[in-house]
Write an enzyme that holds these catalytic residues in place. Structure first.
Site, PDB file in Angstrom:
ATOM      1  N   ASP A 112      -6.636   2.940   1.839  1.00  0.00           N
ATOM      2  CA  ASP A 112      -5.769   3.270   0.576  1.00  0.00           C
ATOM      3  C   ASP A 112      -6.634   2.456  -0.555  1.00  0.00           C
ATOM      4  OD1 ASP A 112      -2.678   3.891   1.630  1.00  0.00           O
ATOM      5  OD2 ASP A 112      -3.559   2.667   3.200  1.00  0.00           O
ATOM      6  N   THR A 179       0.184   7.242   5.091  1.00  0.00           N
ATOM      7  CA  THR A 179      -0.413   5.960   5.440  1.00  0.00           C
ATOM      8  C   THR A 179       0.092   5.473   6.945  1.00  0.00           C
ATOM      9  OG1 THR A 179      -0.734   4.985   3.107  1.00  0.00           O
ATOM     10  CG2 THR A 179      -0.977   3.532   5.078  1.00  0.00           C
ATOM     11  N   HIS A 245      13.260  10.995   9.412  1.00  0.00           N
ATOM     12  CA  HIS A 245      14.840  11.702   8.904  1.00  0.00           C
ATOM     13  C   HIS A 245      15.069  12.847   9.781  1.00  0.00           C
ATOM     14  CE1 HIS A 245      13.566   9.476   5.056  1.00  0.00           C
ATOM     15  NE2 HIS A 245      14.137   8.469   5.860  1.00  0.00           N
TER      16      HIS A 245
END
Length: 361
Positions: A112, A179, A245
């Site tokens: 990152d 990530t 989800h």
């Protein structure tokens, strides 16, 4: 006594004219050298780091969106090189940087940080007067990285120059999307992304897959190197959702579209947008609709929004509201993305998901 007249010989006239031309030449060459020196100084300052260039030395004029697209593609690729290098070294230096609204841990790695540094400074040094928003904090010294101003042939062929005021432009960078999956070595989900918004509207999107070397780009009212698939299922769509989800969306989706509805859990917003398109990657899953039911950051979705918009698709909140890429860095109200289907009909069918979104934020 009559005044005396001065008469010059032809040779004297020629000498006088030559002297005059010499003076004019030195004046002009001095002015030209000054201009060239000024441009060279600005170039050196830019190459050394855009943030150190005093505002009054940087032109505040328009920026060319075609040039901005070219450097955005390069930035996504350069960032992707860092992402791939760190992952293959297997030294991620993984650490927690906070929690999501749902309480899940947000991770950060060297991939990152290093990708962000390359992408940010390449864009900032190339366009110092443009606002850049990025997921990761930039706290390292300015990198000596700059763009040689070359434009790839495929962009030249499809995109015409188009200037807009620099102050109307906001660039959104996601130096490493997915990530969490990156730390689990689920490489297929990982992307680097750049988006350019003009007056809050997404107009340029770049999505790069570092581990397959595939890059999708598009410009609204311009062109693209990616296209929609030939067909989509509206009656029983394949719906791609976040891995965390999937259960919530599956329950509501099957109530809406029937038990044959397929739910595809996946990581990364960039990956999910590419699932709606015709992408030449064997590891890329295919979906008809992309749904997200919670709060999401704008650098995660801006590039995908621009790509879909350029191809005639849509990305809105779950209630059908367009997303503005100015102001805060977050998007409330969930997300619904589609292409070549009746987007408003989807919005009308999914009111329960919008309620579920607000319960979790």
């Amino acid at each position: 006594m009559a005044p005396m007249g001065i008469r010059l010989s032809p040779l004297g006239v020629a000498v006088f004219c030559l002297l005059g031309l010499g003076v004019l030449y030195h004046l002009y060459s001095g002015l030209l050298a000054g201009r060239l020196a000024g441009r060279l100084a600005l170039f050196v300052l830019r190459a050394g780091g855009g943030r150190d260039v005093p505002p009054d030395t940087v032109p505040e004029g328009p920026v060319d969106l075609r040039e901005l697209l070219a450097v955005s593609v390069l930035a996504a690729v350069r960032g992707g090189e860092e992402v791939k290098r760190v992952r293959e070294s297997n030294v991620l230096n993984e650490k927690a940087k906070g929690k999501t609204r749902e309480g899940a841990e947000e991770k950060m790695t060297s991939g990152d940080v290093l990708s962000n540094r390359k992408m940010f400074y390449l864009l900032k040094n190339s366009f110092p007067s443009v606002q850049i928003n990025t997921e990761e904090h930039v706290d390292a010294p300015d990198e000596m990285i700059f763009w040689d101003r070359s434009i790839p042939e495929d962009i030249k062929e499809k995109i015409q120059p188009k200037e807009v005021p620099a102050e109307s432009v906001t660039v959104w960078i996601d130096p490493l999307d997915a990530t969490h999956e990156y730390t689990e070595d689920l490489r297929q989900y990982v992307t680097t992304m750049v988006c350019v918004a003009v007056n809050g509207e997404p107009v340029i999107g770049v999505i790069h897959k570092p581990f397959s070397a595939y890059t999708a780009w598009a410009m609204v009212d311009g062109g693209s190197n990616v296209k929609a698939r030939s067909s989509y299922s509206e009656r029983t769509p394949r719906i791609i959702v976040s891995r965390s989800h999937a259960g919530k969306v599956e329950q509501v989706a099957r109530q809406t579209f029937g038990n044959k509805t397929v739910i595809i859990p996946a990581g990364g917003a960039g990956y999910k947008v590419l699932a709606l398109l015709d992408v030449p990657d064997k590891k890329q899953e295919k979906a008809d609709v992309y749904i997200h039911v919670t709060y999401i950051k704008k650098w995660d979705i801006c590039a995908g929004n621009a790509v879909l918009k350029a191809l005639g698709g849509h990305m809105t909140t779950l209630t059908g509201k367009e997303i503005s890429y100015t102001g805060s860095d977050g998007n409330e109200g969930g997300l619904l993305a589609s292409i070549n289907v009746d987007h408003q009909a989807l919005v009308d069918k999914l009111p329960d998901l919008e309620k579920a979104s607000h319960k979790q934020t």
